[in-house]
Design a protein around this motif. Structure first.
Motif, PDB file in Angstrom:
ATOM      1  N   MET A 112      10.710 -15.733  -6.488  1.00 29.44           N
ATOM      2  CA  MET A 112      12.020 -15.081  -6.451  1.00 29.44           C
ATOM      3  C   MET A 112      11.850 -13.610  -6.095  1.00 29.44           C
ATOM      4  N   LYS A 113      12.719 -13.139  -5.233  1.00 27.40           N
ATOM      5  CA  LYS A 113      12.689 -11.743  -4.817  1.00 27.40           C
ATOM      6  C   LYS A 113      14.060 -11.127  -5.079  1.00 27.40           C
ATOM      7  N   LYS A 114      14.062  -9.947  -5.678  1.00 29.28           N
ATOM      8  CA  LYS A 114      15.324  -9.238  -5.865  1.00 29.28           C
ATOM      9  C   LYS A 114      15.767  -8.663  -4.520  1.00 29.28           C
ATOM     10  N   ILE A 115      17.049  -8.790  -4.225  1.00 35.31           N
ATOM     11  CA  ILE A 115      17.597  -8.295  -2.961  1.00 35.31           C
ATOM     12  C   ILE A 115      18.796  -7.409  -3.260  1.00 35.31           C
ATOM     13  N   GLY A 116      18.765  -6.213  -2.737  1.00 34.45           N
ATOM     14  CA  GLY A 116      19.865  -5.289  -2.919  1.00 34.45           C
ATOM     15  C   GLY A 116      20.192  -4.579  -1.628  1.00 34.45           C
ATOM     16  N   PHE A 117      21.159  -3.674  -1.692  1.00 36.96           N
ATOM     17  CA  PHE A 117      21.476  -2.877  -0.514  1.00 36.96           C
ATOM     18  C   PHE A 117      21.105  -1.425  -0.751  1.00 36.96           C
ATOM     19  N   ALA A 155       2.083  -2.989   3.711  1.00 38.46           N
ATOM     20  CA  ALA A 155       1.514  -3.971   2.784  1.00 38.46           C
ATOM     21  C   ALA A 155       0.237  -3.427   2.153  1.00 38.46           C
ATOM     22  N   LYS A 156      -0.597  -2.751   2.936  1.00 39.53           N
ATOM     23  CA  LYS A 156      -1.813  -2.146   2.387  1.00 39.53           C
ATOM     24  C   LYS A 156      -1.465  -1.065   1.367  1.00 39.53           C
ATOM     25  N   GLN A 157      -0.393  -0.316   1.629  1.00 35.17           N
ATOM     26  CA  GLN A 157       0.059   0.709   0.685  1.00 35.17           C
ATOM     27  C   GLN A 157       0.455   0.067  -0.640  1.00 35.17           C
ATOM     28  N   LEU A 158       1.188  -1.028  -0.587  1.00 36.06           N
ATOM     29  CA  LEU A 158       1.605  -1.716  -1.811  1.00 36.06           C
ATOM     30  C   LEU A 158       0.404  -2.271  -2.574  1.00 36.06           C
ATOM     31  N   ARG A 159      -0.574  -2.800  -1.848  1.00 36.24           N
ATOM     32  CA  ARG A 159      -1.764  -3.332  -2.524  1.00 36.24           C
ATOM     33  C   ARG A 159      -2.593  -2.220  -3.158  1.00 36.24           C
ATOM     34  N   ALA A 160      -2.659  -1.061  -2.491  1.00 36.25           N
ATOM     35  CA  ALA A 160      -3.379   0.089  -3.063  1.00 36.25           C
ATOM     36  C   ALA A 160      -2.702   0.547  -4.356  1.00 36.25           C
ATOM     37  N   PHE A 161      -1.371   0.538  -4.358  1.00 36.47           N
ATOM     38  CA  PHE A 161      -0.612   0.896  -5.558  1.00 36.47           C
ATOM     39  C   PHE A 161      -0.931  -0.066  -6.704  1.00 36.47           C
ATOM     40  N   ARG A 200       7.058  -2.630 -10.488  1.00 34.81           N
ATOM     41  CA  ARG A 200       7.793  -3.255  -9.400  1.00 34.81           C
ATOM     42  C   ARG A 200       7.542  -2.486  -8.107  1.00 34.81           C
ATOM     43  N   THR A 201       7.699  -3.186  -6.989  1.00 33.89           N
ATOM     44  CA  THR A 201       7.546  -2.563  -5.676  1.00 33.89           C
ATOM     45  C   THR A 201       8.709  -2.989  -4.801  1.00 33.89           C
ATOM     46  N   SER A 202       9.238  -2.050  -4.030  1.00 31.20           N
ATOM     47  CA  SER A 202      10.338  -2.369  -3.122  1.00 31.20           C
ATOM     48  C   SER A 202      10.036  -1.860  -1.724  1.00 31.20           C
ATOM     49  N   VAL A 203      10.590  -2.545  -0.736  1.00 31.15           N
ATOM     50  CA  VAL A 203      10.574  -2.074   0.651  1.00 31.15           C
ATOM     51  C   VAL A 203      11.998  -2.135   1.178  1.00 31.15           C
ATOM     52  N   SER A 204      12.291  -1.259   2.138  1.00 27.26           N
ATOM     53  CA  SER A 204      13.608  -1.229   2.774  1.00 27.26           C
ATOM     54  C   SER A 204      13.503  -1.773   4.187  1.00 27.26           C
ATOM     55  N   ARG A 205      14.539  -2.442   4.619  1.00 27.74           N
ATOM     56  CA  ARG A 205      14.586  -2.976   5.976  1.00 27.74           C
ATOM     57  C   ARG A 205      16.017  -2.944   6.512  1.00 27.74           C
ATOM     58  N   SER A 207       6.070  -7.346  -1.575  1.00 27.80           N
ATOM     59  CA  SER A 207       6.960  -6.665  -2.520  1.00 27.80           C
ATOM     60  C   SER A 207       7.752  -7.667  -3.351  1.00 27.80           C
ATOM     61  N   ASP A 208       8.313  -7.190  -4.462  1.00 31.11           N
ATOM     62  CA  ASP A 208       9.182  -8.046  -5.273  1.00 31.11           C
ATOM     63  C   ASP A 208      10.651  -7.713  -5.089  1.00 31.11           C
ATOM     64  N   THR A 209      10.944  -6.609  -4.380  1.00 36.80           N
ATOM     65  CA  THR A 209      12.325  -6.166  -4.193  1.00 36.80           C
ATOM     66  C   THR A 209      12.531  -5.758  -2.741  1.00 36.80           C
ATOM     67  N   LEU A 210      13.608  -6.243  -2.145  1.00 33.68           N
ATOM     68  CA  LEU A 210      13.945  -5.918  -0.760  1.00 33.68           C
ATOM     69  C   LEU A 210      15.307  -5.229  -0.741  1.00 33.68           C
ATOM     70  N   LEU A 211      15.345  -4.036  -0.142  1.00 32.16           N
ATOM     71  CA  LEU A 211      16.598  -3.299  -0.015  1.00 32.16           C
ATOM     72  C   LEU A 211      17.045  -3.332   1.443  1.00 32.16           C
ATOM     73  N   ILE A 212      18.243  -3.858   1.679  1.00 31.38           N
ATOM     74  CA  ILE A 212      18.808  -3.978   3.013  1.00 31.38           C
ATOM     75  C   ILE A 212      19.684  -2.757   3.286  1.00 31.38           C
ATOM     76  N   THR A 213      19.365  -2.002   4.318  1.00 34.71           N
ATOM     77  CA  THR A 213      20.223  -0.871   4.678  1.00 34.71           C
ATOM     78  C   THR A 213      21.528  -1.413   5.266  1.00 34.71           C
ATOM     79  N   VAL A 214      22.651  -0.888   4.799  1.00 32.21           N
ATOM     80  CA  VAL A 214      23.953  -1.402   5.232  1.00 32.21           C
ATOM     81  C   VAL A 214      24.725  -0.332   6.003  1.00 32.21           C
ATOM     82  N   PRO A 215      25.547  -0.764   6.960  1.00 34.93           N
ATOM     83  CA  PRO A 215      26.354   0.181   7.752  1.00 34.93           C
ATOM     84  C   PRO A 215      27.617   0.565   6.998  1.00 34.93           C
TER      85      PRO A 215
END
Length: 341
Positions: A1-6, A223-229, A243-248, A307-315
Motif C-alpha cells: 500500500m502506498k499513500k497518495i496525496g496532492f 531512488a539511491k537518495q531514498l536508500r541512502a536515507f 517515511r519517504t515521499s516523492v513528488s510527480r 517510497s511509501d508516499t506519492l504526492l501528485i502535483t495538481v493544476p
C-alpha cells in the motif's frame, strides 16, 4: 500500500482563464480541495510555501482551516523555507494547527528553493553568516532548534510573580504538540542532506528535482537518495519507522478536457539545468498519457517504487473540480493496477 496525496503550489493570477484570480480564491479553494481529496480517498493534502510570489505563503492558517473542515486526510507542507522562520513562534503555530486537525499534520521543512527576490529572508529580519550566503546552515540550525522545542521540555525561567499560576519547573512553549516531532519531514535536494535528515530524526521528502550527482536518470538518482536515507536511519535507532515521499507530475488522459489541457504539453524526458551558479540539477520528467500507457511507464520509476508516499502535483488554477478529477483518475485507475491500492 502506498499513500497518495496532492501537492499544490497555490498559484493565483488575475488572468481571465484562471480559476484562482486572487489570494482569497486560492486559500478558500485549497481548503475545498483538501475536503474533495478526502472524499475521493486521497491520503494527503500538501501545500508549497513561496514568499514574495502569487502563491501560498503562510501555511498555518490554511492548515488549521483545512484541519477543521476535514477529518481523516493528512495535511502537510512541501516545504516551509526555514530561512524565513522563527522556530519558537513556529512551534506554537504548528502545534495549534496540529491540535485543531487532531494530530494529522505532516510538516515538510527545508532550506527552500531559489526565491523571487534576492535573500528574501533578510527582509523578514534574519541574517546568515558570511560563509553561508545561501542560508543553508542557518536553515538547518533553525530546524534543529525547532525539533528540540517540539520535544516539549521546559527551558524558560518562570516569573516569580506571574499573572497566572505556573506549573513547577522551567516553562515550555504552549501549545506544544509533542507527537508532531515524529511527523516532521526534510525536503532533501542531495544525497548528503537526505542522510542529514536521517541523522536528525526527520522523514524524507524528495521533490521533482535534485542535485545531479551521478548523471543517471532522475528516478534512479532519487531512488539511491531514498536508500541512502534509509541506511542512515537504520544506524541511528530513533525508535519509530520513517517515511519517504516523492513528488510527480502525473495526469491520466481520460477526457477531451484532459487532452486539451495536457496531451503533448509536458516534458516526457528529464531536464538538466542550473539552480544557481554552483548547483547543477536534474528535473524529473512528467507523466501524461492514457491510463494503460501511463501504468506501463510508471512501473519503471524506481523512486516511486522505493517510497511509501506519492504526492501528485495538481493544476490548482484550473479549479477544485478539475484538480480533484486529476487525483481521482490516479487513485481509481492507475494506482490499483500498480499495486499502490
Amino acid at each position: 500500500m502506498k499513500k497518495i496525496g496532492f501537492l499544490s503550489f497555490g498559484h493565483w493570477t488575475p488572468h481571465p482563464q484562471s480559476r484562482t484570480q486572487s489570494a482569497s480564491d486560492v486559500l478558500l479553494q485549497s481548503i475545498d480541495l483538501a475536503q474533495a481529496a478526502e472524499d475521493i480517498g486521497a491520503d494527503g493534502a500538501y501545500f508549497r510555501v513561496h514568499h514574495f510570489a502569487r502563491q501560498l505563503a503562510s501555511p498555518f492558517p490554511l492548515l488549521a482551516a483545512a484541519g477543521a473542515k476535514t477529518s481523516t486526510i493528512e495535511l502537510g507542507t512541501g516545504v516551509i523555507d526555514m530561512r524565513y522562520e522563527n522556530p519558537m513562534y513556529m512551534v506554537e503555530d504548528a502545534s495549534a494547527a496540529d491540535l485543531i486537525s487532531d494530530n494529522r499534520l505532516q510538516l515538510g521543512v527545508s532550506r527552500g528553493s531559489p526565491e523571487q527576490v534576492i535573500d528574501g529572508w533578510k527582509y523578514f529580519g534574519y541574517q546568515s553568516a558570511e560563509d553561508d550566503p545561501a542560508g543553508a546552515d542557518a536553515a538547518r540550525k533553525k530546524t534543529e532548534l525547532f525539533l528540540q522545542l517540539l520535544e516539549g521540555k521546559g527551558f524558560a525561567e518562570p516569573n516569580p510573580r506571574p499573572m497566572f499560576p505556573n506549573p513547577p519547573g522551567l516553562l515550555r512553549l504552549e501549545p506544544t504538540s509533542e507527537s508532531l516531532r515524529q511527523r516532521i519531514w526534510w525536503g532533501a535536494g542531495s544525497d548528503a542532506t537526505a542522510i542529514w535528515a536521517a541523522e536528525n530524526g526527520m522523514n524524507l521528502m524528495s521533490s521533482t528535482l535534485k542535485n545531479d550527482e551521478t548523471g543517471e536518470p532522475f528516478h534512479v538518482q532519487q531512488a539511491k537518495q531514498l536508500r541512502a536515507f534509509k541506511e542512515a536511519w537504520d544506524a541511528e535507532k530513533w525508535g519509530f519507522e520513517p517515511r519517504t515521499s516523492v513528488s510527480r507530475s502525473i495526469v491520466a488522459i481520460t477526457s477531451d478536457e484532459d487532452r486539451r489541457y495536457f496531451l503533448g504539453g509536458h516534458d516526457s524526458e528529464d531536464q538538466i539545468g542550473n539552480i544557481d551558479e554552483r548547483t547543477r540539477a536534474i528535473f524529473g520528467r512528467s507523466y501524461t498519457d492514457e491510463p494503460d500507457r501511463l501504468i506501463e511507464q510508471l512501473r519503471y520509476d524506481e523512486a516511486i517504487e522505493e517510497s511509501d508516499t506519492l504526492l501528485i502535483t495538481v493544476p490548482n488554477q484550473l479549479g477544485v473540480d478539475y484538480a480533484a478529477h486529476v487525483m481521482e483518475s490516479i487513485i481509481t485507475e492507475v494506482a490499483p493496477a500498480l499495486g499502490w491500492r
